[in-house]
Design a protein around this motif. Structure first.
Motif, PDB file in Angstrom:
ATOM      1  N   ILE A  35       0.849  19.880   1.863  1.00  0.00           N
ATOM      2  CA  ILE A  35       1.638  17.930   1.361  1.00  0.00           C
ATOM      3  C   ILE A  35       1.833  17.559   2.934  1.00  0.00           C
ATOM      4  O   ILE A  35       1.821  18.132   4.363  1.00  0.00           O
ATOM      5  N   PRO A  36       1.509  16.685   2.614  1.00  0.00           N
ATOM      6  CA  PRO A  36       0.976  15.910   3.745  1.00  0.00           C
ATOM      7  C   PRO A  36       2.025  15.556   3.980  1.00  0.00           C
ATOM      8  O   PRO A  36       3.053  14.896   3.558  1.00  0.00           O
ATOM      9  N   LEU A  61      10.865  18.055  -2.062  1.00  0.00           N
ATOM     10  CA  LEU A  61      10.554  16.697  -2.280  1.00  0.00           C
ATOM     11  C   LEU A  61       9.245  16.016  -2.924  1.00  0.00           C
ATOM     12  O   LEU A  61       8.791  15.790  -3.528  1.00  0.00           O
ATOM     13  N   ALA A  62       8.337  17.298  -2.504  1.00  0.00           N
ATOM     14  CA  ALA A  62       6.541  16.895  -2.641  1.00  0.00           C
ATOM     15  C   ALA A  62       6.394  17.346  -4.485  1.00  0.00           C
ATOM     16  O   ALA A  62       5.691  16.499  -4.876  1.00  0.00           O
ATOM     17  N   GLU A  63       7.489  17.733  -4.733  1.00  0.00           N
ATOM     18  CA  GLU A  63       7.795  17.730  -6.596  1.00  0.00           C
ATOM     19  C   GLU A  63       8.052  16.787  -7.130  1.00  0.00           C
ATOM     20  O   GLU A  63       7.398  16.625  -8.529  1.00  0.00           O
ATOM     21  N   LEU A  64       8.267  16.044  -6.455  1.00  0.00           N
ATOM     22  CA  LEU A  64       8.901  14.578  -7.302  1.00  0.00           C
ATOM     23  C   LEU A  64       7.502  13.877  -7.675  1.00  0.00           C
ATOM     24  O   LEU A  64       7.622  12.663  -8.200  1.00  0.00           O
ATOM     25  N   GLY A  65       5.901  13.662  -6.729  1.00  0.00           N
ATOM     26  CA  GLY A  65       5.027  13.969  -7.262  1.00  0.00           C
ATOM     27  C   GLY A  65       4.268  13.466  -6.057  1.00  0.00           C
ATOM     28  O   GLY A  65       3.996  13.577  -5.153  1.00  0.00           O
ATOM     29  N   ASP A  66       2.648  13.489  -6.648  1.00  0.00           N
ATOM     30  CA  ASP A  66       1.542  13.728  -6.141  1.00  0.00           C
ATOM     31  C   ASP A  66       1.095  12.716  -4.766  1.00  0.00           C
ATOM     32  O   ASP A  66       0.847  12.469  -3.292  1.00  0.00           O
ATOM     33  N   ASN A  67       2.285  11.608  -4.529  1.00  0.00           N
ATOM     34  CA  ASN A  67       1.789  10.818  -3.254  1.00  0.00           C
ATOM     35  C   ASN A  67       2.923  10.547  -2.601  1.00  0.00           C
ATOM     36  O   ASN A  67       3.056   9.586  -1.956  1.00  0.00           O
ATOM     37  N   ASP A  89       0.881  -1.353   0.009  1.00  0.00           N
ATOM     38  CA  ASP A  89      -0.086  -0.146  -0.140  1.00  0.00           C
ATOM     39  C   ASP A  89       0.853   1.228  -0.140  1.00  0.00           C
ATOM     40  O   ASP A  89       0.747   2.594   0.192  1.00  0.00           O
ATOM     41  N   GLY A  90       2.156   1.610   0.261  1.00  0.00           N
ATOM     42  CA  GLY A  90       2.575   2.184   0.486  1.00  0.00           C
ATOM     43  C   GLY A  90       4.350   1.492   1.090  1.00  0.00           C
ATOM     44  O   GLY A  90       4.572   0.795   1.025  1.00  0.00           O
ATOM     45  N   GLY A 123       0.770   3.903  -3.972  1.00  0.00           N
ATOM     46  CA  GLY A 123       0.425   4.959  -2.932  1.00  0.00           C
ATOM     47  C   GLY A 123       1.145   5.571  -2.558  1.00  0.00           C
ATOM     48  O   GLY A 123       2.426   5.927  -2.664  1.00  0.00           O
ATOM     49  N   PRO A 124       1.149   6.404  -0.975  1.00  0.00           N
ATOM     50  CA  PRO A 124       1.859   6.845  -0.060  1.00  0.00           C
ATOM     51  C   PRO A 124       3.717   7.095   0.096  1.00  0.00           C
ATOM     52  O   PRO A 124       4.027   5.616   0.348  1.00  0.00           O
ATOM     53  N   VAL A 125       4.900   7.963  -0.297  1.00  0.00           N
ATOM     54  CA  VAL A 125       6.071   7.144  -0.592  1.00  0.00           C
ATOM     55  C   VAL A 125       6.459   8.824   0.789  1.00  0.00           C
ATOM     56  O   VAL A 125       6.597   9.729   0.648  1.00  0.00           O
ATOM     57  N   SER A 126       6.412   8.096   1.937  1.00  0.00           N
ATOM     58  CA  SER A 126       7.523   9.138   2.816  1.00  0.00           C
ATOM     59  C   SER A 126       9.084   9.237   2.309  1.00  0.00           C
ATOM     60  O   SER A 126       9.772   8.307   2.649  1.00  0.00           O
ATOM     61  N   LEU A 127       9.488  10.276   1.839  1.00  0.00           N
ATOM     62  CA  LEU A 127      10.756  10.131   2.121  1.00  0.00           C
ATOM     63  C   LEU A 127      11.264  11.735   3.117  1.00  0.00           C
ATOM     64  O   LEU A 127      10.393  12.578   3.520  1.00  0.00           O
TER      65      LEU A 127
END
Ligand code: E4P
Length: 217
Positions: A102-103, A73-79, A23-24, A52-56
């Motif tokens: 930005i989550p 980092l958020a610019e790398l993708g909506d997830n 899921d992520g 799904g969500p990818v935490s960086l």
């Protein structure tokens, strides 16, 4: 409960995606360093592979730096989910990033009070680390139970990611408590499939199948 992989290894992610149970993904600087690859290269690949969500994770110690890195980092993708450490500066950064849509996943949480502060700051996710507490003779699962109770008491939407997972029973216990997500090393995810009685039973079924007349396959 959602299953996340705690890894920077793209092959592991591809395998879990093939199984259809991923899921992520969560990463951290240690996991990325283990790959020996460039951060941006790995991050972009994982963000593209996973729906799904990818935490960086950010590495600055002040809010200004965390916000700057988080936006990048958020610019790398909506997830992308920006991972911010649980510090006073981190708490300032959470509020700014979340207000921009930005989550944030608040990492290095070791007490219910820290989880409550992160939730009050509006974090989408908190990551209480259970294995590292167990390592110093603490009770990691107690932390998950307490955070879950507090969030339920106040209808807090912040999702609990059970982190620093060491073995399959951590995953099972997290599910029994009702945690939203468990992020686990690939080796733990692999072990979730296993039971010696499954292997034994399958072996016997295949043996007995050979005795069945008129087998269609
Ligand atoms: C969480 O997101 C962290 O990456 C991770 O679970 C840390 O686990 P460790 O204690 O095995 O390093």
């Amino acid at each position: 409960m959602q299953f996340f992989l705690d890894t920077g290894n793209v092959d592991e992610i591809k395998q879990a995606l093939e199984w259809g149970i991923l899921d992520g993904v969560t990463t951290n600087p240690t996991l990325i360093a283990k790959t020996g690859r460039s951060f941006m290269e790995v991050a972009k690949e994982i963000v593209k592979l996973v729906d799904g969500p990818v935490s960086l994770e950010t590495v600055s110690l002040n809010a200004e730096g965390m916000i700057k890195e988080g936006r990048m980092l958020a610019e790398l993708g909506d997830n992308v989910v920006v991972k911010i450490p649980m510090t006073p500066e981190g708490v300032k950064a959470i509020q700014v990033l979340e207000s921009e849509g930005i989550p944030v996943n608040v990492t290095l949480i070791f007490s219910p009070a820290q989880a409550l502060i992160a939730a009050k700051a509006g974090a989408t996710f908190v990551s209480p680390f259970i294995g590292r507490l167990d390592d110093i003779s603490g009770e990691g699962m107690k932390l998950i139970r307490e955070v879950k109770t507090i969030f339920d008491n106040y209808d807090i939407d912040t999702q609990i990611i059970v982190a620093s997972v060491r073995h399959p029973m951590h995953v099972v216990e997290a599910a029994l408590i009702g945690a939203d997500i468990c992020t686990m090393p690939f080796e733990v995810m692999k072990k979730l499939f296993n039971h010696p009685l499954t292997d034994k039973g399958l072996e016997q079924f295949l043996k007995d199948w050979e005795k069945v007349p008129g087998r269609p396959f």
